[in-house]
Design an enzyme around this catalytic site. Structure first.
Site, PDB file in Angstrom:
ATOM      1  N   LYS A 112      67.059  97.811  94.333  1.00 55.12           N
ATOM      2  CA  LYS A 112      67.865  97.917  95.546  1.00 55.12           C
ATOM      3  C   LYS A 112      67.035  98.387  96.733  1.00 55.12           C
ATOM      4  CE  LYS A 112      72.492  98.419  93.670  1.00 55.12           C
ATOM      5  NZ  LYS A 112      73.755  99.128  93.690  1.00 55.12           N
ATOM      6  N   LYS A 195      71.263  88.150  87.682  1.00 53.78           N
ATOM      7  CA  LYS A 195      72.613  88.718  87.525  1.00 53.78           C
ATOM      8  C   LYS A 195      73.518  88.309  88.686  1.00 53.78           C
ATOM      9  CE  LYS A 195      73.661  93.006  88.911  1.00 53.78           C
ATOM     10  NZ  LYS A 195      74.023  94.440  89.036  1.00 53.78           N
ATOM     11  N   LYS A 198      76.932  91.166  94.057  1.00 55.62           N
ATOM     12  CA  LYS A 198      77.404  91.026  95.435  1.00 55.62           C
ATOM     13  C   LYS A 198      76.270  91.169  96.444  1.00 55.62           C
ATOM     14  CE  LYS A 198      78.551  95.829  95.997  1.00 55.62           C
ATOM     15  NZ  LYS A 198      78.349  96.296  94.637  1.00 55.62           N
TER      16      LYS A 198
HETATM   17  N1  AQP Z   1      76.795  90.214  86.704  1.00 54.04           N
HETATM   18  C1  AQP Z   1      77.394  91.164  85.998  1.00 54.04           C
HETATM   19  N2  AQP Z   1      77.669  90.995  84.692  1.00 54.04           N
HETATM   20  C2  AQP Z   1      78.273  91.952  83.965  1.00 54.04           C
HETATM   21  N3  AQP Z   1      78.677  93.135  84.488  1.00 54.04           N
HETATM   22  C3  AQP Z   1      78.429  93.373  85.784  1.00 54.04           C
HETATM   23  N4  AQP Z   1      78.689  94.431  86.585  1.00 54.04           N
HETATM   24  C4  AQP Z   1      78.241  94.144  87.841  1.00 54.04           C
HETATM   25  N5  AQP Z   1      77.679  92.920  87.868  1.00 54.04           N
HETATM   26  C5  AQP Z   1      77.782  92.417  86.608  1.00 54.04           C
HETATM   27  C6  AQP Z   1      79.389  95.638  86.177  1.00 54.04           C
HETATM   28  O1  AQP Z   1      80.457  95.864  87.067  1.00 54.04           O
HETATM   29  C7  AQP Z   1      80.740  97.262  87.114  1.00 54.04           C
HETATM   30  C8  AQP Z   1      80.945  97.713  88.535  1.00 54.04           C
HETATM   31  O2  AQP Z   1      79.730  97.680  89.178  1.00 54.04           O
HETATM   32  P1  AQP Z   1      79.407  98.437  90.512  1.00 54.04           P
HETATM   33  O3  AQP Z   1      80.563  99.041  91.165  1.00 54.04           O
HETATM   34  O4  AQP Z   1      78.211  99.295  90.301  1.00 54.04           O
HETATM   35  O5  AQP Z   1      79.057  97.240  91.292  1.00 54.04           O
HETATM   36  P2  AQP Z   1      77.655  96.770  91.392  1.00 54.04           P
HETATM   37  O6  AQP Z   1      76.810  96.978  90.167  1.00 54.04           O
HETATM   38  O7  AQP Z   1      77.204  97.414  92.627  1.00 54.04           O
HETATM   39  O8  AQP Z   1      77.998  95.281  91.513  1.00 54.04           O
HETATM   40  P3  AQP Z   1      76.936  94.309  91.835  1.00 54.04           P
HETATM   41  O9  AQP Z   1      77.585  93.074  92.273  1.00 54.04           O
HETATM   42  O10 AQP Z   1      75.982  94.252  90.700  1.00 54.04           O
HETATM   43  O11 AQP Z   1      76.282  94.946  93.111  1.00 54.04           O
HETATM   44  P4  AQP Z   1      74.816  95.443  93.337  1.00 54.04           P
HETATM   45  O12 AQP Z   1      74.037  94.206  93.518  1.00 54.04           O
HETATM   46  O13 AQP Z   1      74.965  96.263  94.588  1.00 54.04           O
HETATM   47  O14 AQP Z   1      74.403  96.231  92.136  1.00 54.04           O
HETATM   48  C9  AQP Z   1      79.575  97.954  86.427  1.00 54.04           C
HETATM   49  O15 AQP Z   1      79.981  98.385  85.141  1.00 54.04           O
HETATM   50  C10 AQP Z   1      78.532  96.873  86.294  1.00 54.04           C
HETATM   51  O16 AQP Z   1      77.739  97.043  85.132  1.00 54.04           O
END
Ligand code: AQP
Length: 330
Positions: A112, A195, A198
């Site tokens: 990140k 993966k 977002k």
């Molecule tokens: N691609 C994925 N496959 C399976 N599980 C996923 N999670 C996120 N992406 C995947 C799971 O969703 C839950 C919430 O995650 P979060 O609130 O931490 O959101 P995040 O990880 O910030 O979502 P993103 O889209 O992956 O954003 P970034 O890119 O900012 O990290 C968690 O349990 C996560 O494992």
């Protein structure tokens, strides 16, 4: 009953299919067998810049989506992280127990922070996994339903709990990551080696976007030059990802889908999966809107959740403060 905790960030207008299949679906199932605490983690959201009005709105939209997916506030404790100040208080204690190098090894921070200009990377992004450990440990959590990307943070959480327990006496339960076998990592539709996330929104299916748009994204998912519909992550990452999503949303096994699509083309699979997604998100979106139409009721649900969470969290924090030698206020 085992204690379950998990959280999700209110950083987008919509959860995506990865969030749902990797984590949220398990949240819903685990309500049946566990004493579950589910949290919209707004403190985590501000590790990157947020517009205040947007953050408020997205916090409610997140809670409404959780309710629409089936989180039942009568059976689970649903709340907003900043309503329970004990999260931040425990986080500070745990920060003081975390090695700088230990925190620096977190790969999500590396990923990140690499996406941002160095001067825009806040210290909060660096200490984020420690706040996450506090979130979990505050509730004496046994199991944490999350996607594969959170495995390393769960290891850190366990290490911190063990360190605290051995230094100050048994205080925290040791949580285990509950990571689904088949849907631990949903891949991006445009880059099926990465993966679905977002932060890199090329091939992300958002639960709140127009169903037509979702179907279109699935129809234009990147696949390969062969014709055969077969699960083979090494050579056919795109098709394998679509099969995983299809199987998870319908309950049909991958073998069954392979058999059903024998002799058919990628276009058939994509069109059918598009319809499956449309059928899933259409009633979901109506329900979300229903919850958002009654904000007073939604806020009441969250207030009640926070009251209960505070009772449980405050008890842990009192023990922690006592063990580390803070003078009790009189
Ligand atoms: N691609 C994925 N496959 C399976 N599980 C996923 N999670 C996120 N992406 C995947 C799971 O969703 C839950 C919430 O995650 P979060 O609130 O931490 O959101 P995040 O990880 O910030 O979502 P993103 O889209 O992956 O954003 P970034 O890119 O900012 O990290 C968690 O349990 C996560 O494992």
């Amino acid at each position: 009953k085992p204690r379950v905790f998990s959280g999700i960030q209110p950083t987008a207008d919509s959860f995506h299919l990865g969030n749902y299949l990797g984590a949220l679906r398990e949240w819903v199932t685990m309500q049946d067998t566990a004493d579950a605490f589910y949290c919209v983690v707004d403190l985590h959201a501000i590790t990157v810049a947020q517009d205040p009005d947007e953050l408020r709105r997205r916090t409610r939209v997140s809670a409404a989506q959780l309710l629409a997916l089936g989180i039942d506030p009568e059976r689970s404790t649903l709340f907003v992280q900043s309503h329970v100040p004990e999260h931040a208080q425990l986080s500070w204690v745990l920060e003081c127990l975390t090695g700088f190098g230990e925190a620096g090894r977190m790969t999500q921070f590396k990923d990140k922070s690499a996406r941002q200009e160095a001067e825009h990377v806040g210290v909060g992004l660096f200490t984020y996994p420690i706040l996450q450990a506090a979130d979990i440990l505050l509730y004496q959590t046994d199991a944490v339903p999350v996607g594969e990307d959170q495995r390393q943070h769960l290891e850190l959480t366990r290490n911190l709990a063990q360190r605290f327990n051995s230094r100050f006496g048994p205080t925290f339960a040791l949580p285990t990551a509950h990571i689904p076998k088949d849907t631990a990592k949903i891949q991006d539709l445009q880059d099926p080696t990465a993966k679905m996330s977002k932060s890199v929104p090329a091939g992300v299916v958002e639960l709140m976007e127009s169903p037509k748009r979702s179907a279109k994204k699935i129809r234009s998912a990147v696949t390969d030059l062969e014709k055969e519909i077969r699960y083979d992550v090494e050579n056919k990452a795109g098709i394998s990802n679509l099969l995983v999503i299809y199987s998870a949303l319908t309950g049909r096994s991958i073998a069954e889908l392979e058999a059903a699509y024998e002799g058919k083309g990628y276009g058939d699979l994509k069109k059918d999966l598009g319809e499956v997604v449309v059928d899933f998100v259409t009633p979901f979106q109506e329900q979300v809107q229903g919850y958002l139409d009654d904000v007073a009721e939604l806020d009441k649900v969250l207030r009640k959740g926070a009251e209960h969470a505070r009772e449980v969290g405050a008890a842990t924090l009192r023990t922690v403060f006592d063990r580390i030698g803070f003078l009790a206020p009189t």
